[in-house]
Motif scaffolding. Structure first.
Motif, PDB file in Angstrom:
ATOM      1  N   PHE A  25       0.834  -1.210   0.000  1.00  8.50           N
ATOM      2  CA  PHE A  25       0.000   0.000   0.000  1.00  8.50           C
ATOM      3  C   PHE A  25       0.867   1.259   0.000  1.00  8.50           C
ATOM      4  O   PHE A  25       0.554   2.242  -0.681  1.00  8.50           O
ATOM      5  CB  PHE A  25      -0.939   0.003   1.204  1.00  8.50           C
ATOM      6  N   ALA A  26       1.948   1.232   0.759  1.00  6.80           N
ATOM      7  CA  ALA A  26       2.843   2.395   0.806  1.00  6.80           C
ATOM      8  C   ALA A  26       3.432   2.666  -0.573  1.00  6.80           C
ATOM      9  O   ALA A  26       3.500   3.817  -1.015  1.00  6.80           O
ATOM     10  CB  ALA A  26       3.953   2.157   1.825  1.00  6.80           C
ATOM     11  N   SER A  32       0.632   7.470  -6.176  1.00  4.06           N
ATOM     12  CA  SER A  32      -0.753   7.786  -6.520  1.00  4.06           C
ATOM     13  C   SER A  32      -0.985   9.282  -6.564  1.00  4.06           C
ATOM     14  O   SER A  32      -0.380  10.059  -5.818  1.00  4.06           O
ATOM     15  CB  SER A  32      -1.699   7.162  -5.488  1.00  4.06           C
ATOM     16  N   GLU A  33      -1.885   9.699  -7.448  1.00  6.66           N
ATOM     17  CA  GLU A  33      -2.303  11.100  -7.504  1.00  6.66           C
ATOM     18  C   GLU A  33      -3.584  11.330  -6.708  1.00  6.66           C
ATOM     19  O   GLU A  33      -4.150  12.412  -6.727  1.00  6.66           O
ATOM     20  CB  GLU A  33      -2.514  11.527  -8.966  1.00  6.66           C
ATOM     21  N   THR A  34      -4.064  10.277  -6.029  1.00  8.36           N
ATOM     22  CA  THR A  34      -5.309  10.389  -5.266  1.00  8.36           C
ATOM     23  C   THR A  34      -5.051  10.501  -3.767  1.00  8.36           C
ATOM     24  O   THR A  34      -5.983  10.500  -2.982  1.00  8.36           O
ATOM     25  CB  THR A  34      -6.212   9.172  -5.528  1.00  8.36           C
ATOM     26  N   ALA A  35      -3.784  10.579  -3.361  1.00 10.23           N
ATOM     27  CA  ALA A  35      -3.451  10.651  -1.941  1.00 10.23           C
ATOM     28  C   ALA A  35      -2.924  12.044  -1.602  1.00 10.23           C
ATOM     29  O   ALA A  35      -1.762  12.229  -1.269  1.00 10.23           O
ATOM     30  CB  ALA A  35      -2.418   9.588  -1.579  1.00 10.23           C
ATOM     31  N   SER A 280       5.201   5.308   3.603  1.00 13.67           N
ATOM     32  CA  SER A 280       4.837   6.009   2.373  1.00 13.67           C
ATOM     33  C   SER A 280       5.397   7.425   2.338  1.00 13.67           C
ATOM     34  O   SER A 280       5.533   8.026   1.270  1.00 13.67           O
ATOM     35  CB  SER A 280       3.319   6.081   2.221  1.00 13.67           C
ATOM     36  N   GLY A 281       5.703   7.973   3.523  1.00 19.58           N
ATOM     37  CA  GLY A 281       6.136   9.359   3.605  1.00 19.58           C
ATOM     38  C   GLY A 281       5.010  10.355   3.466  1.00 19.58           C
ATOM     39  O   GLY A 281       5.244  11.562   3.372  1.00 19.58           O
ATOM     40  N   LEU A 282       3.755   9.880   3.486  1.00 19.84           N
ATOM     41  CA  LEU A 282       2.596  10.757   3.327  1.00 19.84           C
ATOM     42  C   LEU A 282       2.100  11.236   4.685  1.00 19.84           C
ATOM     43  O   LEU A 282       2.285  10.580   5.705  1.00 19.84           O
ATOM     44  CB  LEU A 282       1.475  10.029   2.588  1.00 19.84           C
TER      45      LEU A 282
END
Length: 331
Positions: A25-26, A32-35, A280-282
């Motif tokens: 997932f990460a 992804s451009e949706t996160a 993910s770093g998000l």
């Protein structure tokens, strides 16, 4: 489980955090451009959320985030349906209903959510803030909402403070986000949840609204935002797995769980999302908005639309699983 989290207790053997799937997932979310974080404004600005730059917006969000909980109904000991009510001509699910009701009240009176104004309102006046088009208050946990409003207003009066005063103080701290979360941990409406879902929701609103009320110098202070939609997502995607057990049967049949069972699932979801954020770093805001959007493809009331889901390739598709059915003011 990270220090400070609720213990999984006797249900530890039933629950597994799948680190391999978290890694997949990460990898997906990084590309992804949706996160991306949501700004709590641009989607139907002026209807669901107040327009940018208006008087009283800060106070409204301080109030409204504290009431983001309990938007579903029971039938005996089983989950029945999400709360949906018509407001200003639109059928709105619970969270959107509450945002719109607060925006409507703000548009009618920019001072409506000042703590002193809330304290002056009789119970009937507070109830009327949430009336639908039929003149009814549809919030399933209204007595709990009312109790929190009274406690919230008393706290600000006792502290001789205001939401703007809180914000000014935390913004001068070396770690503004940490200071905000520490302050909210004492305020009724936020204080009841050790995992601080609503407090972190307020933090990302204040950071990402166009007004940028909160300048975050310490992103490492962020915590996962664990509501029931996100618990359903981590269970169905397999980020958190539940072995065959009495707990799993309750999750599959949407039956009410015991406090220790809910605590175990939510703590595991918290840890899984914390790992996902780290790998993910998000930000917490970006991860939360991705899963909140994905709830429309993996909903509560109808069969999930797996072919339309952007994470179908890395999802466990445990679509029978459901979030813990548990009444709480935390989410």
């Amino acid at each position: 489980i990270s220090p400070g989290l609720p213990r999984l207790g006797s249900h530890m053997n039933d629950i597994i955090i799948d680190d391999r799937r978290i890694g997949a997932f990460a990898d997906f979310l990084r590309q992804s451009e949706t996160a991306d974080p949501f700004d709590f404004c641009s989607r139907s600005e002026g209807f669901i959320y107040p327009e940018r730059g208006g008087e009283g917006v800060l106070e409204m969000f301080f109030f409204a985030c504290a009431h983001q909980f309990g938007f579903w109904t029971l039938d005996g000991d089983r989950w029945r349906a999400p709360m949906v009510a018509r407001l200003d001509g639109r059928d709105l699910k619970g969270s959107d209903f509450l945002w719109r009701a607060c925006t409507r009240a703000l548009q009618a009176d920019p001072a409506a959510f000042q703590p002193a104004a809330l304290a002056r309102q009789p119970d009937a006046g507070l109830d009327a803030l949430f009336h639908d088009d039929a003149g009814n208050n549809p919030l399933p946990m209204w007595p709990e909402h009312l109790d929190l409003i009274r406690g919230y207003a008393r706290w600000f009066a006792d502290q001789a403070s205001s939401p703007a005063g809180v914000l000014r103080r935390v913004q001068t701290a070396p770690r503004p986000l940490n200071a905000l979360l520490e302050t909210l941990a004492a305020i009724p409406g936020y204080a009841e949840d050790p995992l601080q879902k609503k407090a972190m929701l307020l933090a990302i609103v204040l950071e990402n609204r166009p007004e940028h009320f909160l300048a975050v110098a310490d992103p490492g202070s962020a915590v996962p935002i664990i509501d029931y939609h996100l618990q359903r997502s981590v269970l169905r995607t397999g980020l958190v797995r539940v072995a065959p057990s009495a707990l799993r049967r309750k999750l599959e049949t949407r039956r009410r769980v015991e406090p220790a069972e809910e605590e175990a699932v939510r703590a595991a979801a918290y840890e899984a999302i914390a790992r996902l954020m780290a790998r993910s770093g998000l930000s917490a805001a970006a991860v939360d908005w991705f899963f909140f959007q994905n709830r429309t493809r993996c909903p509560e009331s109808i069969e999930p639309d797996c072919p339309a889901c952007p994470v179908q390739a890395v999802c466990a598709r445990e679509t029978r699983l459901f979030q813990p059915v548990f009444r709480t003011t935390a989410y």
